[in-house]
Design an enzyme around this catalytic site. Structure first.
Site, PDB file in Angstrom:
ATOM      1  N   GLU A 195     -18.911 -25.260  30.015  1.00 38.42           N
ATOM      2  CA  GLU A 195     -19.534 -26.514  29.538  1.00 38.42           C
ATOM      3  C   GLU A 195     -19.731 -27.550  30.631  1.00 38.42           C
ATOM      4  OE1 GLU A 195     -17.266 -24.743  28.060  1.00 38.42           O
ATOM      5  OE2 GLU A 195     -17.882 -24.445  25.980  1.00 38.42           O
ATOM      6  N   GLU A 220     -13.611 -20.098  22.662  1.00 43.21           N
ATOM      7  CA  GLU A 220     -12.855 -20.994  21.767  1.00 43.21           C
ATOM      8  C   GLU A 220     -12.594 -20.307  20.425  1.00 43.21           C
ATOM      9  OE1 GLU A 220     -15.632 -24.343  22.426  1.00 43.21           O
ATOM     10  OE2 GLU A 220     -13.851 -25.493  22.972  1.00 43.21           O
TER      11      GLU A 220
END
Ligand code: NAD
Length: 695
Positions: A124, A104
């Site tokens: 995740e 990210e």
């Protein structure tokens, strides 16, 4: 934490937060400060961010999980915003591992360059979450909707070269990555490529709506009890349909919903349980380890064969010893057949069969074991046989060799005392089939040396097992608890439930298999054998005698074609059997019970709370080091549903006060062994304090 080095007019920021440059608060702060310093320095025209050591960044710093630091400013979201606002281009130079928050961060940079073989992932979902710092909104803008969906829903890593043609990477760099990134950054300034932001790109797809609908259906069906994968699809739908900032807000909302789900809590618990299990408080991390380069296995039966395969699969050659030539031949032939089946299924290559078989040296002589570093005994479960074997091992094994026993019920301390070197003796309790089951209970005897324990813990990883330490007691952790579960299952049949109803309720709760189907699979004679011992050793402990009646009829389960159910030849389907129904009816009237209807809820709670109450006693006794070890054992060896996190976490989530109330209800029932529903002192204490087992 972050080193800054100027390469002429380009500043290189290197993240240094071992082991994987986790983006903890310290590192996040340092990145923001360094960015601001670069803005203020007129000599600097561009910034490169890279990672030191073996990762670009593995994402969030897990040491900060569940601590206020995780959400403290500057958050990762803020760091990315500051990068996007930078007036000078920021280039991510990616190598090795670039996952989660690390990816990210890179997606927030103006440019990205990568070395080949870097592992790129947003994992995740494996913790029941979704990427919460823009990953679901930015990744589809650079790799396309379909690739992004696959990556986010699976959480699996993709090699950087596979993504080379996408907008994720502006250049692939062979050789010196930092030098290449600096050259790239300088060229980007010279060529006036500006400050491109991923957020400004459009997501192109011919029919995004239909694709998302199809994906949502497939993902929901496959994810079964886990809500996160479908929410990942929702977040991607937001990326497609909403303006960027609204998409980010939606991603945040979905993330917040997920982090509160019991399923995510369970997955995070399991993740941390796995890490915690390898820590033994009085055995320091730097304890010197013994070498394990060659092994011996005694007994080529069900367990010995599987244990041998574990060593061979890990590249450790094995002397396989039997006293009976026929048994040896049979054992080796079974191992060969297992490997041949694996080759047929394409799990290993055809020539691997011979290569692996060549690593086994069958023998009938203990003298062949003199040079081996470890031996695992898997002979009959009989103390006198174990005494003879350990006497021989003590005679032949070299000094410093580790002597392990796979006993499931015998006293490891007594076995250790059959040798003149009890410090070298340890329990390695594998589960059947030993080449498949992940769990390994590592039984620490009173005299087991610390380096032996540390070496076997490490070995469990080499053998790709989940190693959990247990103290010496009857049944260790897993089987000591399962006995209470089985007793309640038996009582519930006495009282009115059918074995099929109990199995169905347990399976609906999520157990891989209910107690009676499990008994039929493992062999009802195993429990019978143990109960017969209990009747002598613990005459006060009550059991339903129905299971004994079944065994007296020779109904040991699948292997005899009949147990609690009946089986047709060559078929493992459990079929109802009127013979068993009759047996149950007769037994109930014999003990004077009028059957009652038992709810599925009662069934499940009696099974699970029986496990948990014994687990609490095991913790008190110091047999388990921590509640999460118990849960790990149940998740990896007993088919407890992963999304419920194990019996101890389940009790915590139910609320220990509520658990005790439920146990009091059960205690009022004279047929369910009221005594066993007395809360373990630890449970009572935690409930009174408003505490929990798992913290
Ligand atoms: P098994 O009967 O299948 O195999 C035992 C083997 O040991 C036989 O091949 C036998 O010939 C051999 N043997 C007996 N005495 C010997 C001796 N003195 N020297 C060398 N070999 C000898 O039994 P198993 O199910 O493999 O169980 C072995 C051990 O593993 C037991 O201690 C058992 O409690 C334990 N265990 C079994 C399971 C399971 O599910 N079967 C699970 C965990 C642990």
């Amino acid at each position: 934490m972050l080193t800054t080095e100027n390469h002429g007019d380009v500043t290189v920021l290197t993240m240094n937060n071992p082991p994987v440059n986790g983006l903890g608060q310290g590192l996040r702060t340092a990145i923001v400060d360094a960015l601001h310093a670069a803005q203020a320095d007129p000599a600097i025209r561009a910034v490169v961010i890279t990672g030191g050591g073996t990762a670009f960044s593995g994402g969030a710093d897990i040491r900060e999980f569940n601590s206020p630091k995780a959400m403290a400013e500057p958050t990762l979201f803020t760091v990315i915003r500051e990068i996007e606002r930078s007036a000078k281009p920021v280039v991510a130079a990616i190598h090795s591992v670039c996952m989660g928050g690390g990816l990210e961060l890179a997606l927030g940079c103006h440019f990205r360059v990568a070395a080949p073989k870097a592992k790129i992932a947003l994992p995740e979902v494996k913790l029941g979450l979704l990427p919460g710092a823009g990953g679901t909104q930015r990744l589809p803008r650079v790799v396309g909707l379909e690739t992004a969906l696959n990556m986010i829903v699976s959480g699996s890593p993709v090699n950087s070269e596979k993504l080379a043609g996408t907008r994720l990477f502006d250049a692939m760099i062979e050789g010196d990555l930092v030098a290449g990134a600096v050259t790239f950054a300088r060229a980007a300034v010279d060529e006036k490529r500006g400050l491109p932001r991923v957020r400004d790109l459009a997501i192109e797809h011919e029919d995004a709506e239909a694709f998302l609908q199809f994906s949502r259906n497939t993902v929901t069906a496959m994810a079964k009890n886990f809500p996160a994968p479908a929410k990942c699809v929702d977040a991607l739908a937001a990326a497609v349909k909403l303006p960027f900032d609204e998409g980010i807000a939606r991603e945040r909302e979905l993330f917040t919903e997920l982090i509160q789900t019991p399923e995510s809590r369970a997955l995070r618990h399991a993740f941390f349980a796995e890490r915690a299990a390898s820590k033994i408080p009085d055995v320091p991390k730097d304890t010197p380890l013994r070498t394990v380069a060659s092994a011996a296995v005694i007994g080529a039966g069900t367990m010995g064969g599987g244990i041998t395969m574990n060593f061979i699969n890990a590249g450790i050659p094995v002397h396989l010893l039997e006293t009976d030539a026929k048994a040896l031949e049979r054992g080796v032939a079974t191992i060969r057949r297992n490997y041949e089946n694996s080759a047929k299924k394409g799990k290993i290559k055809a020539d691997d069969v011979e290569r692996r078989m060549a690593m086994i040296s069958p023998t009938m002589s203990y003298d062949d074991l003199v040079a081996d570093d470890i031996v695992v005994e898997a002979v009959f479960e009989d103390m006198e046989v174990k005494r003879a074997v350990f006497g021989e091992l003590d005679r032949v094994m070299k000094p410093g060799a580790i002597l392990a026993t796979n006993t499931s019920t015998l006293d490891v301390d007594q076995i250790a005392d059959f040798t003149a070197r009890p410090g070298d003796v340890i329990g390695m309790h594998f589960f059947s089939p030993a080449n498949v089951m992940k769990l390994l209970e590592i039984v620490r005897g009173a005299k087991t040396a610390k380096d032996v324990l540390a070496t076997v813990m490490k070995l469990s990883k080499t053998l790709r097992k989940t190693g959990v330490v247990a103290g010496v007691c009857d049944g260790f952790i897993g089987n000591r608890m399962i006995e209470q579960y089985s007793r309640q299952a038996g009582f519930m049949v006495d009282e009115g439930a059918s074995p099929a109803q109990i199995d169905r309720a347990a399976e609906k709760f999520g157990f891989a298999m209910g107690p009676f189907r499990m008994g039929d699979l493992a062999g009802n004679d195993v429990g019978w054998y143990i109960r017969k011992r209990r009747y002598v050793e613990k005459p006060d402990m009550s059991y339903s005698r129905l299971a004994d009646r079944l065994c007296e009829l020779g109904r040991f389960g699948q292997k005899t074609g009949a147990g609690w159910y009946r089986y047709e030849k060559g078929n493992r389907n459990a079929l109802p059997d009127p013979v068993v129904d009759k047996l149950i009816d007769e037994y109930r009237s014999e003990i004077g019970i009028t059957p009652r209807k038992i709810s599925d809820d009662e069934i499940v709670h009696r099974l699970v709370f029986a496990l948990m109450n014994e687990g609490a006693k095991i913790l008190e006794d110091g047999i388990a080091l921590r509640a999460s070890d118990i849960d790990l054992i149940y998740l990896s060896g007993y088919g407890f549903p992963l999304w419920r996190g194990g019996p101890m976490l389940y009790a915590d989530m139910f609320g220990l006060y509520n658990v005790i109330n439920r146990m009091q209800e059960f205690a009022a029932n004279p047929y369910g062994d009221p005594e066993s529903w007395k809360p373990a002192p630890l449970l009572a204490k935690l409930a009174a304090e408003g505490g929990s087992f798992t913290g």
